[in-house]
Scaffold this motif. Structure first.
Motif, PDB file in Angstrom:
ATOM      1  N   CYS A 112       0.854  -1.200   0.000  1.00  0.00           N
ATOM      2  CA  CYS A 112       0.000   0.000   0.000  1.00  0.00           C
ATOM      3  C   CYS A 112       0.878   1.233   0.000  1.00  0.00           C
ATOM      4  O   CYS A 112       1.729   1.409   0.896  1.00  0.00           O
ATOM      5  N   GLU A 114      -0.131   4.251   0.481  1.00  0.00           N
ATOM      6  CA  GLU A 114      -0.572   5.201   1.508  1.00  0.00           C
ATOM      7  C   GLU A 114      -0.054   4.764   2.878  1.00  0.00           C
ATOM      8  O   GLU A 114       0.463   5.565   3.656  1.00  0.00           O
ATOM      9  N   ARG A 135      -9.740   3.479  -0.698  1.00  0.00           N
ATOM     10  CA  ARG A 135      -9.185   4.556  -1.546  1.00  0.00           C
ATOM     11  C   ARG A 135      -7.666   4.502  -1.641  1.00  0.00           C
ATOM     12  O   ARG A 135      -7.071   5.241  -2.395  1.00  0.00           O
ATOM     13  N   HIS A 136      -7.037   3.651  -0.855  1.00  0.00           N
ATOM     14  CA  HIS A 136      -5.579   3.534  -0.907  1.00  0.00           C
ATOM     15  C   HIS A 136      -5.150   2.850  -2.209  1.00  0.00           C
ATOM     16  O   HIS A 136      -5.859   2.004  -2.736  1.00  0.00           O
ATOM     17  N   LYS A 137      -3.970   3.216  -2.679  1.00  0.00           N
ATOM     18  CA  LYS A 137      -3.459   2.635  -3.922  1.00  0.00           C
ATOM     19  C   LYS A 137      -2.603   1.425  -3.606  1.00  0.00           C
ATOM     20  O   LYS A 137      -1.620   1.514  -2.869  1.00  0.00           O
ATOM     21  N   GLU A 155       7.099   9.848  -5.054  1.00  0.00           N
ATOM     22  CA  GLU A 155       5.828   9.891  -5.779  1.00  0.00           C
ATOM     23  C   GLU A 155       5.776  10.989  -6.829  1.00  0.00           C
ATOM     24  O   GLU A 155       4.739  11.243  -7.424  1.00  0.00           O
ATOM     25  N   ALA A 183       2.736   8.455 -11.381  1.00  0.00           N
ATOM     26  CA  ALA A 183       1.666   7.752 -12.096  1.00  0.00           C
ATOM     27  C   ALA A 183       1.450   8.351 -13.474  1.00  0.00           C
ATOM     28  O   ALA A 183       1.265   7.642 -14.467  1.00  0.00           O
TER      29      ALA A 183
END
Length: 706
Positions: A112, A114, A135-137, A155, A183
């Motif tokens: 995860c 997050e 909602r965590h990636k 990130e 991303a």
């Protein structure tokens, strides 16, 4: 009873922590949870909603939680009697351990971004059940990369420095740089990687198709050879001993020819199989690479394999289908003429077998192939007819035979009356073929992306600045007349038979033209006058991109700073661009997109192939057969490869001889032999031998004499 409870213990598990309930409580909707788990769940909800995690029923006010004593006793009994839980899969040395499992390392399946933690299947479940965690990636289990300086998650991607950074780095060392999220950058580069992967898959399919066709050709070739041997034996058994001797000689030649062909085709088959295996292996590498995390992906993206067109080695065996059919016919004729032409006809059979690679069905009398009134079209394999295309004739044009004179046909096409062509370049048109061609001509619609067909030398209404590579949008169609908007010419007029629809893949490559700041560019040779004028710039000018906006690009040229033009008017200048890499000795020709060379044709043409004798900056000197020491511009030329590779190994004046492996030259011996050494007079190939001047030969049969 206890065993049944153990086997069905999932119904007694808390759906939040996934373990047997501790201090179980039952809420108004009837579902039960650990007292601590449901309390924490309600406390963490950002919307302050009091509802059931399973059925989503809302409660107002918040229910008072009381321990369910009966359920608590069941839980206690179950804990005392349950079997040991199934062992989690332990992690291998190269795997990632779950951060929440105690004792021996358990393999994590997801990480995860997050939480900055890795989870096994059991501890990952809350991320699928709890809304806040949903909602965590999540990514495949990996060592989450962190900034060594700030100990923060990487990130952000800095395009200026080409590296991944954290949010603290963004505010510190990389302030003002061109940055995006990891991303976002991955999405852009992933498209390129997937495009490369698609190329591997396409090439693999092409190779598989070639392998299938090659296998069919081999089977047909073997069958044809076997039939030829059978017919040859039958004819010679009815003859005298002298003919039996010749029969053995001919069979030997057939077998030798068959063996040579099969040896070559076997090598092609092995090469295709190796190419397919290689392409599949490289495709598998890309599949695994696409599963990696963002940072690993971005740091290693440039190292991924890319398919190279230079490695292609397509099997060429089309000329071998039914290649031995003519042997049977020749043997039958030989039998009838045996008494008079015994020796002569036997030698002809040997020559027939040797020349099978170049034989076609046109050995038949042409008067029986075409008759006056037949509908014909130009064969798709013919690039340029012997007597040229004429005004607007194309491969899709269908005409009626008006007259037949030997090897020459006169055809009335709708685009060109009384067209003259060679009989070997034409084929009969059936009703189904005609309907297909008609449907294809009528398939162009308003809004389609189109271009001028490669077979059209000059459009009916002239080029007007566009080329064969120009792609435009159909604006209007009126019968056979149409109007097209090209980037180089808006409102261009043409006719439907001259145009073709651009395939989807070509449309993407034609429209996705973009540049980055710092790229080296120049104005395309096809642009007569840029939209915003030249301003001192020329086709030879090379500039640096300083900015782009929508379809506009700003370039700093030595002749004009801040020059503005359209993206569609420009082209990148690559270091590996073949136009900038000519060497003395290279074989070149004028690029097809060049209408008139800057320094004139001087006897040369688009079909002329010459040898580079000097390169000085943008100037190039070429020896063409039609014009020695021809002067031109590098940007106007292109390398000649492939078909002329055998011819390229000889120069005028070289001393050559026939290879010892050649039994009979393609154009016969004449007065020469294997021992004869001559001088190359012309590169077609024409050689002056002491025994015979102006001797013609095949470059494949020749070698440079020591």
């Amino acid at each position: 009873m206890a065993e049944a409870m153990v086997e069905d213990q999932d119904q007694y598990s808390c759906s939040i922590c996934l373990d047997l309930m501790k201090d179980p409580v039952t809420i108004p909707c009837g579902h039960s949870y650990c007292m601590v788990c449901i309390g924490n769940y309600w406390d963490r909800d950002e919307m302050k909603r009091i509802n059931c995690p399973q059925c989503r029923q809302n409660f107002v006010p918040r229910p008072v939680l009381n321990k369910n004593t009966m359920l608590a006793e069941i839980m206690e009994n179950l804990r005392n009697s349950k079997a040991a839980p199934p062992a989690q899969k332990t992690a291998d040395p190269e795997d990632i351990d779950c951060d929440f499992c105690s004792g021996n390392g358990v393999k994590a399946v997801k990480s995860c971004l997050e939480c900055r933690a890795s989870y096994c299947e059991t501890h990952l479940q809350p991320h699928f059940d709890i809304p806040a965690l949903k909602r965590h990636k999540l990514v495949s289990a990996t060592n989450l990369p962190t900034c060594q300086k700030h100990d923060k998650l990487l990130e952000v991607y800095c395009r200026t420095d080409q590296k991944c950074i954290c949010m603290m780095c963004l505010m510190d060392d990389h302030r003002g740089h061109d940055t995006v999220s990891c991303a976002t950058e991955r999405e852009e580069k992933e498209v390129k990687v997937k495009t490369i992967k698609n190329k591997f898959e396409e090439k693999c399919k092409e190779k598989e198709k070639e392998l299938c066709e090659l296998q069919k050709d081999i089977e047909s070739h073997v069958s044809s050879a076997q039939q030829a041997v059978k017919d040859t034996k039958k004819a010679f058994k009815e003859s005298i001993s002298l003919i039996e001797k010749k029969c053995s000689e001919i069979i030997e030649v057939i077998r030798a020819q068959e063996k040579d062909d099969l040896d070559r085709l076997g090598d092609d088959r092995e090469q295709l199989e190796l190419d397919i295996a290689k392409l599949r292996a490289q495709g598998d590498v890309l599949d695994k690479f696409l599963q990696k995390g963002d940072v690993y992906f971005l740091q290693n993206c440039g190292k991924m394999p890319n398919p190279s067109d230079d490695e292609d080695c397509s099997a060429q065996s089309k000329d071998l289908i039914n290649s031995f059919k003519n042997v049977s016919k020749t043997v039958s004729e030989f039998k009838d003429k045996l008494e008079v032409f015994c020796k002569q006809e036997a030698d002809d059979i040997v020559n027939t077998v040797s020349d099978l690679a170049t034989k076609t069905n046109l050995d038949l009398d042409p008067d029986f192939l075409f008759k006056i009134g037949d509908k014909v079209c130009v064969r798709s394999s013919v690039k340029t007819p012997k007597f040229n295309w004429g005004a607007h004739v194309t491969h899709k044009s269908i005409g009626v035979v008006k007259a037949v004179h030997g090897d020459t046909l006169f055809v009335n096409f709708p685009e060109h009356k009384n067209w003259k062509g060679d009989i070997s370049e034409l084929e009969l048109v059936t009703n189904s073929t005609e309907q297909e061609a008609s449907a294809q001509n009528n398939s162009i619609k308003v809004g389609d992306q189109v271009r001028v067909k490669p077979s059209v030398d000059t459009p009916k209404h002239k080029w007007g600045g566009i080329t064969h590579q120009s792609v435009g949008t159909v604006k209007t169609i009126d019968g056979e007349a149409l109007t097209v908007d090209f980037p180089e010419y808006s409102g261009w007029r043409g006719i439907v038979p001259e145009m073709e629809v651009v395939p989807a893949d070509d449309q993407v490559s034609a429209t996705n033209c973009s540049f980055n700041v710092g790229d080296k560019v120049r104005v395309k040779l096809t642009i007569v006058t840029p939209k915003h004028q030249w301003g001192g710039v020329t086709h030879r000018s090379t500039g640096t991109v300083t900015g782009t906006k929508d379809d506009l690009v700003t370039v700093d040229f030595p002749e004009c700073k801040g020059w503005k033009g359209l993206l569609s008017e420009m082209e990148l200048i690559s270091i590996t661009d073949s136009k900038a890499c000519f060497k003395i000795g290279d074989r070149v020709k004028v690029n097809a997109s060049v209408t008139n060379p800057k320094r004139g044709w001087g006897g040369a043409s688009h079909k002329s192939v010459g040898v580079v004798v000097a390169v000085n900056g943008e100037s190039i000197t070429v020896d063409f057969p039609e014009h020695k020491s021809w002067n031109g511009t590098v940007s106007e030329m292109e390398l000649v490869s492939g078909a002329n590779s055998e011819l390229c190994k000889f120069n005028c004046g070289d001393r050559v001889r026939v290879k010892s492996s050649v039994k009979t030259p393609k154009y016969n011996w004449g007065s020469i032999s294997h021992k004869s050494v001559g001088t190359v007079k012309a590169l077609k190939l024409v050689v002056d031998f002491p025994e015979q001047s102006n001797w013609s030969g095949d470059p494949k049969e020749m070698e440079v004499a020591p």
